[in-house]
Design a protein around this motif. Structure first.
Motif, short mmCIF file in Angstrom:
data_model
loop_
_atom_site.label_atom_id
_atom_site.label_comp_id
_atom_site.label_asym_id
_atom_site.label_seq_id
_atom_site.Cartn_x
_atom_site.Cartn_y
_atom_site.Cartn_z
N GLY A 121 0.80 -1.15 -0.20
CA GLY A 121 -0.08 0.04 -0.03
C GLY A 121 0.86 1.08 0.15
N ALA A 122 1.83 1.19 0.90
CA ALA A 122 3.00 2.39 0.90
C ALA A 122 3.46 2.50 -0.23
CB ALA A 122 3.88 2.20 2.06
N VAL A 123 3.87 1.57 -0.97
CA VAL A 123 4.61 1.42 -2.57
C VAL A 123 3.54 2.25 -3.60
CG1 VAL A 123 5.58 0.27 -4.33
CG2 VAL A 123 6.05 -0.53 -1.84
N ASN A 124 2.38 1.75 -3.41
CA ASN A 124 1.30 2.13 -4.53
C ASN A 124 1.14 3.69 -4.11
OD1 ASN A 124 0.88 -0.45 -5.33
ND2 ASN A 124 -1.04 -0.78 -3.84
N ILE A 125 1.14 4.21 -2.91
CA ILE A 125 0.75 5.32 -2.51
C ILE A 125 1.92 6.31 -3.21
CG2 ILE A 125 0.45 7.23 -0.94
CD1 ILE A 125 -2.07 5.28 -1.31
N THR A 126 3.11 5.87 -2.93
CA THR A 126 4.15 6.55 -3.36
C THR A 126 4.41 6.52 -4.86
OG1 THR A 126 5.38 5.66 -1.33
CG2 THR A 126 6.69 7.03 -2.82
N HIS A 127 4.24 5.71 -5.64
CA HIS A 127 4.04 5.69 -6.98
C HIS A 127 2.91 6.58 -7.61
CE1 HIS A 127 6.96 2.62 -8.73
NE2 HIS A 127 6.74 2.39 -7.81
N ALA A 128 1.63 6.55 -6.99
CA ALA A 128 0.58 7.27 -7.58
C ALA A 128 0.93 8.87 -7.24
CB ALA A 128 -0.57 7.13 -6.60
N TRP A 129 1.43 9.17 -6.16
CA TRP A 129 1.83 10.76 -5.78
C TRP A 129 3.14 11.36 -6.49
CZ3 TRP A 129 -1.69 14.21 -4.57
CH2 TRP A 129 -2.98 13.83 -4.34
N ILE A 130 4.12 10.59 -6.56
CA ILE A 130 5.53 10.99 -6.85
C ILE A 130 5.42 12.08 -7.94
CG2 ILE A 130 5.98 9.07 -8.27
CD1 ILE A 130 8.51 11.45 -6.26
N HIS A 131 4.70 12.06 -9.12
CA HIS A 131 5.16 12.81 -10.30
C HIS A 131 4.32 14.28 -9.74
CE1 HIS A 131 7.02 10.11 -12.32
NE2 HIS A 131 5.95 9.04 -12.17
N HIS A 132 3.09 14.10 -8.79
CA HIS A 132 2.38 15.32 -8.53
C HIS A 132 3.31 16.06 -7.62
CE1 HIS A 132 -0.98 13.87 -10.42
NE2 HIS A 132 -0.92 12.45 -9.64
N LEU A 133 3.93 15.43 -6.53
CA LEU A 133 4.84 16.04 -5.77
C LEU A 133 5.87 16.65 -6.29
CD1 LEU A 133 3.14 14.87 -3.49
CD2 LEU A 133 5.02 14.50 -2.30
N LYS A 134 6.56 15.99 -7.46
CA LYS A 134 7.74 16.64 -8.34
C LYS A 134 7.44 17.91 -8.79
CE LYS A 134 9.61 13.84 -11.19
NZ LYS A 134 9.42 12.65 -12.06
N GLU A 135 6.23 18.18 -8.79
CA GLU A 135 5.90 19.57 -9.63
C GLU A 135 6.15 20.60 -8.61
OE1 GLU A 135 1.80 18.97 -10.58
OE2 GLU A 135 2.10 17.62 -12.00
#
Ligand code: NAD
Length: 269
Positions: A121-135
């Motif tokens: 679940g933690a891996v999924n959440i990190t993948h789901a949000w990484i590109h948004h946080l990179k902005e």
């Protein structure tokens, strides 16, 4: 201490209740807008309660962190339709509900669900949000792990193993995201009165002999006194204090760390 988080946005996964709710509340108290994801059907109610008590924008969404396509779709929808998110905290977790030692009290088939919730679940959440946080220029990932992940705890082997792997995952994330101004850390509670903690007692109680059974508070007090230097419970706010501080710029030089908020249970020499 002003954490300068006012106006930023935080996602707390597993924030409908327990430690996660305390984390959501502390982000809101710092002036952050907060989105809560949880499988608990009361998640919207929790988010509304927070909006009423703090005045920030909140939303509560039923989301299963173990379902990656759902997480990815919800993250995209949130990013395009709602306030921006700079901080992502994974506070979801679950135990097997079984008495864990010796390890053959459990079956290998008990493992996948626990690994899924506490690690995948933690891996999924990190993948789901990484590109948004990179902005954004800065931001953070926070993960709630456990003392169990650092001491080969026999209480619930799949839970301990998942929490240990979560620490390792956080370290990988910390290295990969640093170039984007992002940080990642873990906070590790010892004993907090929540449903997960009570379920550990329940699995012990169910297998104990009639004349050895203790009520939840007596069992927990003796465990805490025996295992932690300070001999006291942690609260959800103790854990939230650490994770919100780590999200803030006050912790701008802290990444890849696991902070034990455990009353001195795990003591490294
Ligand atoms: N309470 C303790 O003593 C203690 C000790 C060490 C670590 N922890 C960790 O702290 C974190 C918070 O736990 P808590 O003690 O507040 O327990 P809790 O049961 O009150 O909260 C856990 C939350 O996670 C949610 N959740 C479970 N599976 C999910 C999924 N697939 N997707 C989304 N949400 C999901 C639950 O609905 C619940 O709201 C967990 O990671 C737990 O392992 C707790």
């Amino acid at each position: 201490m002003d954490l300068s988080l006012n106006g930023e946005g935080a996602l707390v996964v597993g924030g409908a209740k327990g430690i996660g709710y305390c984390i959501a509340e502390q982000f809101a108290n710092e002036g952050c807008n907060v989105v809560i994801w949880d499988i608990d059907p009361n998640v919207e109610e929790s988010a509304n309660k927070l909006a009423q008590s703090t005045g920030v924008q909140t939303c509560g969404i039923i989301a299963d962190a173990t379902d990656y396509p759902q997480c990815e779709q919800l993250a995209k929808a949130h990013a395009s339709e709602s306030f921006s998110v700079q901080h992502v905290v994974y506070a979801a977790g679950a135990g097997s509900g079984k008495f864990g030692f010796p390890f053959w009290n459990l079956e290998p088939s008990d493992w996948p669900r626990i690994i899924d919730i506490n690690l995948t679940g933690a891996v999924n959440i990190t993948h789901a949000w990484i590109h948004h946080l990179k902005e954004h220029d800065s931001g953070s990932f926070g993960y709630i792990t456990s003392v169990a992940g650092q001491i080969g705890s026999q209480t619930d082997p799949p839970y301990s193993a998942a929490k240990a792997a979560l620490i390792n995952w956080m370290q990988v994330v910390a290295k990969d995201v640093a170039a984007y101004g992002l940080r990642a850390n873990c906070v590790s509670p010892g004993m907090v009165k929540t449903t997960i903690n009570q379920s550990v007692w329940q699995s012990w109680y169910d297998q104990a002999a009639d004349d050895e059974r203790l009520d939840y508070d007596t069992w927990a007090e003796s465990k805490i006194r025996g295992l932690s230097a300070l001999g006291q419970w942690q609260t959800g706010d103790d854990i939230a204090n650490a994770i919100v501080f780590l999200a803030s710029n006050r912790a701008r030089n802290m990444t890849g760390q696991t902070i034990n908020v455990d009353g001195g249970w795990v003591l490294h020499s």
